[in-house]
Design an enzyme around this catalytic site. Structure first.
Site, PDB file in Angstrom:
ATOM      1  N   TYR A   1     109.643 -50.258 -52.200  1.00 61.07           N
ATOM      2  CA  TYR A   1     111.061 -50.195 -51.944  1.00 61.07           C
ATOM      3  C   TYR A   1     111.574 -49.331 -50.988  1.00 61.07           C
ATOM      4  O   TYR A   1     112.303 -49.670 -49.897  1.00 61.07           O
ATOM      5  CB  TYR A   1     112.004 -50.375 -53.272  1.00 61.07           C
ATOM      6  CG  TYR A   1     113.470 -50.742 -53.134  1.00 61.07           C
ATOM      7  CD1 TYR A   1     113.758 -51.950 -52.636  1.00 61.07           C
ATOM      8  CD2 TYR A   1     114.310 -49.966 -53.435  1.00 61.07           C
ATOM      9  CE1 TYR A   1     115.141 -52.099 -52.370  1.00 61.07           C
ATOM     10  CE2 TYR A   1     115.666 -50.006 -53.520  1.00 61.07           C
ATOM     11  CZ  TYR A   1     116.095 -51.287 -52.739  1.00 61.07           C
ATOM     12  OH  TYR A   1     117.330 -51.401 -52.707  1.00 61.07           O
TER      13      TYR A   1
ATOM     14  N   SER B   1     119.965 -48.551 -48.829  1.00 59.43           N
ATOM     15  CA  SER B   1     120.045 -47.886 -50.260  1.00 59.43           C
ATOM     16  C   SER B   1     119.911 -46.495 -50.035  1.00 59.43           C
ATOM     17  O   SER B   1     119.369 -45.766 -49.252  1.00 59.43           O
ATOM     18  CB  SER B   1     118.829 -48.659 -50.996  1.00 59.43           C
ATOM     19  OG  SER B   1     118.533 -47.824 -52.129  1.00 59.43           O
TER      20      SER B   1
END
Ligand code: NAP
Length: 240
Positions: A153, A140
């Site tokens: 995250y 990501s």
């Protein structure tokens, strides 16, 4: 392009994993599909078969060593080999750090990093024995840049990128190619109920899962002497 190659995709029950399974099937690959939701995995397997390729759905929670061992045994039992392993399964939660419990931390780190470790470790001996193969990590932009309300995250995705970068150095000379695809916002069910909702207006401008799948295909389509280590991809609606 991928005729008779066997690809294992984690998180293949929906979203980017499903889109990638279909993109690879359209280009001739057979698929091993892993995620927890048996019904959805079987539906994706049918979509792969409708494209003329073989598909093996293997339901299981990839945070667990036994599930990953079953995935390895079933994949090698059915196809005898594996050429491409895509670590795509992932979860996320958005919010201020004090809203995160230790079990949120374990859920995110174990799904995004521990499962990547277990799955890579399970299939690496097969790739090493062949002296070729692709390991892909769907990380990501949160693995390249710290973002507010995404600390856990980000930690999990930075870990995944570091893991991939180390493996690139470790495995390149043994013929194994490592690629990271790092998207920004993608229009999937990701984090629904943990920071995003289906009616979130931002989803409108997000990347489509099929577009991210094409970025993975791009990395996998390079000639054997070339490697695309990192594809960063962001929607026009997101600032840098
Ligand atoms: P998604 O639609 O929520 O799909 C996530 C996939 O991971 C599902 O197939 C899910 O299947 C699987 N999964 C979750 N926990 C699992 C577990 N314990 N064991 C096995 N499979 C598990 O999200 P997506 O957007 O396609 O996400 C795919 C990857 O892209 C993730 O790594 C995510 O971090 C990354 N990413 C997403 C975005 C975004 O904005 N959507 C942006 C950047 C990066 P089951 O629930 O059936 O297990």
């Amino acid at each position: 392009m991928f005729e008779d190659k066997v690809a294992v995709i984690t998180g293949a029950s929906r979203g980017i994993g499903r889109a990638l399974a279909l993109a690879l099937a359209e280009r001739g690959a057979d698929l091993v599909l892993a995620a927890r939701d048996r019904e959805r995995l079987e539906a994706v397997a049918e979509e792969v078969k409708a494209r003329g390729r073989k598909a093996l759905p293997v339901p299981g929670d990839l945070r667990r060593e036994e599930a990953v061992e079953r995935l390895r045994q079933e994949a090698l039992g059915a196809f005898g080999t594996v050429d491409i392993v895509v670590n795509n399964a992932g979860v996320g939660k958005y919010g201020p750090l004090l809203d995160f419990t230790p079990s949120d931390y374990d859920w995110i780190m174990d799904t995004n990093m521990r499962a990547s470790f277990l799955v890579t470790r399970a299939f690496l001996p097969t790739l090493l024995a062949k002296g070729s193969g692709d390991l892909v990590f769907v990380a990501s932009v949160a693995g390249l840049k710290g973002l507010p309300h995404e600390a856990v995250y980000c930690a999990s995705k930075f870990a995944q990128v570091g893991f991939a970068q180390a493996l690139d150095h470790e495995l390149r000379e043994r013929g194994i190619r490592v690629s990271v695809v790092a998207p920004g916002g993608v229009r999937t069910e990701f984090a629904f109920g943990t920071g995003r909702t289906p009616d979130d207006p931002r989803l409108e401008g997000f990347l489509h899962p099929e577009e991210v799948a094409e970025a993975v295909v791009f990395a996998l389509s390079q000639p054997p002497h070339a490697r695309v280590f990192l594809v960063g991809m962001r929607p026009m609606s997101e600032p840098l």
